[in-house]
Scaffold this motif. Structure first.
Motif, PDB file in Angstrom:
ATOM      1  N   SER A 319      -5.389 -17.876  37.741  1.00 56.67           N
ATOM      2  CA  SER A 319      -6.558 -16.993  37.714  1.00 56.67           C
ATOM      3  C   SER A 319      -7.303 -17.160  39.027  1.00 56.67           C
ATOM      4  N   LYS A 320      -8.445 -16.478  39.168  1.00 52.17           N
ATOM      5  CA  LYS A 320      -9.198 -16.559  40.417  1.00 52.17           C
ATOM      6  C   LYS A 320      -9.727 -17.959  40.677  1.00 52.17           C
ATOM      7  N   ASP A 321      -9.837 -18.784  39.623  1.00 52.06           N
ATOM      8  CA  ASP A 321     -10.369 -20.132  39.820  1.00 52.06           C
ATOM      9  C   ASP A 321      -9.533 -21.217  39.148  1.00 52.06           C
ATOM     10  N   SER A 322      -8.230 -20.945  38.949  1.00 51.86           N
ATOM     11  CA  SER A 322      -7.349 -21.973  38.396  1.00 51.86           C
ATOM     12  C   SER A 322      -5.926 -21.784  38.893  1.00 51.86           C
ATOM     13  N   PHE A 323      -5.177 -22.891  38.916  1.00 52.49           N
ATOM     14  CA  PHE A 323      -3.767 -22.826  39.270  1.00 52.49           C
ATOM     15  C   PHE A 323      -3.009 -23.913  38.528  1.00 52.49           C
ATOM     16  N   VAL A 324      -1.676 -23.845  38.595  1.00 52.72           N
ATOM     17  CA  VAL A 324      -0.805 -24.756  37.865  1.00 52.72           C
ATOM     18  C   VAL A 324       0.173 -25.388  38.845  1.00 52.72           C
ATOM     19  N   SER A 325       0.519 -26.660  38.614  1.00 56.93           N
ATOM     20  CA  SER A 325       1.507 -27.331  39.462  1.00 56.93           C
ATOM     21  C   SER A 325       2.500 -28.089  38.602  1.00 56.93           C
ATOM     22  N   GLY A 326       3.704 -28.288  39.150  1.00 54.76           N
ATOM     23  CA  GLY A 326       4.742 -29.067  38.480  1.00 54.76           C
ATOM     24  C   GLY A 326       5.381 -30.020  39.455  1.00 54.76           C
ATOM     25  N   ILE A 362      10.100 -30.267  36.985  1.00 55.89           N
ATOM     26  CA  ILE A 362       9.639 -28.875  36.901  1.00 55.89           C
ATOM     27  C   ILE A 362      10.176 -28.178  38.143  1.00 55.89           C
ATOM     28  N   VAL A 363      11.080 -27.239  37.948  1.00 52.23           N
ATOM     29  CA  VAL A 363      11.781 -26.612  39.069  1.00 52.23           C
ATOM     30  C   VAL A 363      11.128 -25.299  39.485  1.00 52.23           C
ATOM     31  N   GLY A 377      10.196 -23.500  34.328  1.00 53.08           N
ATOM     32  CA  GLY A 377      11.637 -23.689  34.207  1.00 53.08           C
ATOM     33  C   GLY A 377      12.064 -25.052  34.691  1.00 53.08           C
ATOM     34  N   SER A 378      13.155 -25.570  34.104  1.00 57.56           N
ATOM     35  CA  SER A 378      13.708 -26.867  34.490  1.00 57.56           C
ATOM     36  C   SER A 378      15.218 -26.803  34.268  1.00 57.56           C
ATOM     37  N   LYS A 379      15.816 -27.898  33.784  1.00 61.05           N
ATOM     38  CA  LYS A 379      17.244 -27.911  33.472  1.00 61.05           C
ATOM     39  C   LYS A 379      17.495 -28.423  32.058  1.00 61.05           C
ATOM     40  N   ASP A 380      16.458 -28.408  31.234  1.00 61.79           N
ATOM     41  CA  ASP A 380      16.555 -28.969  29.887  1.00 61.79           C
ATOM     42  C   ASP A 380      17.085 -28.000  28.848  1.00 61.79           C
ATOM     43  N   GLY A 381      17.398 -26.763  29.280  1.00 64.73           N
ATOM     44  CA  GLY A 381      17.940 -25.785  28.346  1.00 64.73           C
ATOM     45  C   GLY A 381      16.938 -24.778  27.827  1.00 64.73           C
ATOM     46  N   GLY A 405      21.230 -24.141  32.279  1.00 62.95           N
ATOM     47  CA  GLY A 405      21.329 -24.321  33.716  1.00 62.95           C
ATOM     48  C   GLY A 405      19.989 -24.606  34.345  1.00 62.95           C
ATOM     49  N   PHE A 406      19.997 -24.732  35.662  1.00 62.74           N
ATOM     50  CA  PHE A 406      18.752 -24.906  36.408  1.00 62.74           C
ATOM     51  C   PHE A 406      18.036 -23.564  36.509  1.00 62.74           C
ATOM     52  N   VAL A 407      16.806 -23.523  36.031  1.00 58.71           N
ATOM     53  CA  VAL A 407      15.989 -22.307  36.182  1.00 58.71           C
ATOM     54  C   VAL A 407      15.298 -22.416  37.535  1.00 58.71           C
TER      55      VAL A 407
END
Length: 451
Positions: A319-326, A362-363, A377-381, A405-407
């Motif tokens: 959003s304008k004032d939030s973000f996500v990281s992995g 976290i890919v 996405g990751s590789k856990d299915g 697979g790897f996402v």
């Protein structure tokens, strides 16, 4: 704490001087080049709305004000016609008013719609599994028109796909190219301008290639990075392109002039993730320097956010004032732009790898624009869908979509009708693991709108 206290100017390097951890990627060069920056306005029609049609030629007598009025009336008539088809006559005026308000908020980057609940515990249809890449898919983008997908792979090829026909439109074979004419190594990043005019691809050979998105004809080759280009993003509603590289730098390019603008430094490790807010603000993740950074591009300043894990490998604006990281420790974090540390974190968000007994990385990350919906996405299915809960300031798991697979890349289409996943047997940046039973492909998931 006031925002100004967080920002670090380009000329100040003291805060970044502490010794960094060794990267799992290659080391970056030490030299840097500083070029003065200049702000170049984006292409837009004078009405403030992108109509999607060439600008009409006005008569010599038509003033600028008259032109604005004419285009505004034409745009209102277009909206009225579209809303009449969807609503009863009595509801049309209210629908037009609501749509104009939403577009004004979107233009300012302030529109937020709660959509995640529509995806909760709903299994999407697998519309198509597109197979054309011989090696792992590394990046995907979808056109604003929702008609085409562009994909890249470790096999050096670029492919344009038709969503409706579910087949290839054109293939660029990188192995038949030289360094100046196309990708001679793995393409690791793709970006598409909002008007679907330019496609940019970033290659392990340090080059950035600019393509005509309609014909996939090469327009320009940009040189300047000293290591692989692994992230690309267009500033919203513009032809300003920002690239991220293993050389730890960001570079700004202007595609209207097809020229280089500036280089930005700050990360102490490779720049592994990139996205953008509305305006001239870019978000990046810096790998094992364990920071996320918000850059005010033309002010050459950066706001530093300190991670809690080992690495920040991918980022996306929510959003304008939030973000996500992995990260590669499996943690998924929600951030607010006014706080240095995460608002909340979910450890082992994609579970534990049974063989190595370590968290699945976290890919890939993506968010549906202007909504509370996030996908990882990751590789856990599984691809996992999350709802951003602003009340609890956390991410809530709402759905799991099986995929093998790897996402390596995820993108929602503009309306949220499609989720595009780039799947590979290997991680897009390396060969640490291999999921032998996976198919290198692009999977199109589709949701039917609830009546």
């Amino acid at each position: 704490m006031p925002k100004s206290n967080f920002f670090i100017r380009k000329s100040s390097n003291k805060s970044d001087s502490k010794k960094r951890k060794k990267s799992k990627f290659e080391k970056a060069p030490k030299k840097k080049v500083k070029i003065h920056d200049e702000e170049i306005s984006s292409d837009s029609d004078s009405s403030g709305h992108d109509t999607g049609y060439p600008e009409e030629v006005s008569s010599e007598e038509e003033t600028e004000q008259e032109k604005k009025l004419r285009l505004a009336k034409k745009y209102l008539a277009q909206i009225e016609e579209e809303e009449k088809e969807k609503n009863d006559l009595d509801d049309t005026r209210e629908a037009i008013s609501r749509r104009l308000k939403e577009e004004a908020l979107e233009e300012a980057g302030r529109l937020q719609v709660k959509k995640a609940h529509e995806y909760a515990n709903v299994t999407p249809e697998v519309l198509a599994v597109l197979r054309g890449h011989k090696l792992s898919t590394t990046a995907v983008v979808v056109s604003s028109s929702e008609k085409f997908i562009y994909s890249a792979s470790k096999d050096h090829n670029l492919i344009k796909w038709s969503i409706e026909e579910q087949k290839k439109v054109k293939v660029i074979n990188g192995k038949k190219m030289n360094e100046d004419s196309g990708p001679t190594n793995s393409t690791l990043a793709l970006a598409l301008s909002d008007d679907d005019k330019f496609l940019a691809s970033g290659c392990r050979n340090k080059m950035i290639y600019i393509w005509n998105a309609e014909t996939l004809e090469l327009i320009k080759t940009f040189k300047g990075h000293k290591d692989a280009v692994i992230g690309l993003v267009f500033l919203r509603k513009s032809h300003q392109l920002v690239s991220a590289s293993l050389d730890r730098s960001l570079k700004l390019w202007n595609l209207d002039d097809m020229g280089y603008v500036d280089t930005l430094f700050g990360h102490q490790d490779v720049v592994t993730g990139i996205d953008c807010f509305f305006g001239e603000t870019v978000l990046t993740g810096g790998g094992r320097d364990n920071t996320a950074r918000i850059w005010k591009i033309f002010e050459e300043s950066q706001l530093i956010f300190q991670g809690q894990g080992a690495s920040i490998d991918c980022v996306c604006v929510s959003s304008k004032d939030s973000f996500v990281s992995g990260g590669d420790d499996g943690s998924l974090s929600l951030w607010g732009t006014q706080k240095k540390k995460p608002l909340s974190s979910i450890p082992e968000a994609h579970g534990i790898d049974e063989e190595s007994e370590t968290p699945n990385w976290i890919v890939s990350l993506t968010a549906l624009q202007n909504t509370d919906l996030v996908a990882t996405g990751s590789k856990d299915g599984f691809i996992r869908l999350w709802r951003r809960d602003d009340d609890s300031r956390s991410l809530v798991l709402i759905s799991k979509i099986p995929v093998n697979g790897f996402v390596n890349s995820l993108k929602f289409s503009l309306s949220g009708k499609y989720l595009i996943a780039g799947i590979g047997q290997e991680h897009r940046l390396g060969r640490w693991w291999k999921v032998k039973e996976a198919k290198n492909s692009i999977v199109i998931f589709s949701w039917k709108k609830k009546s």
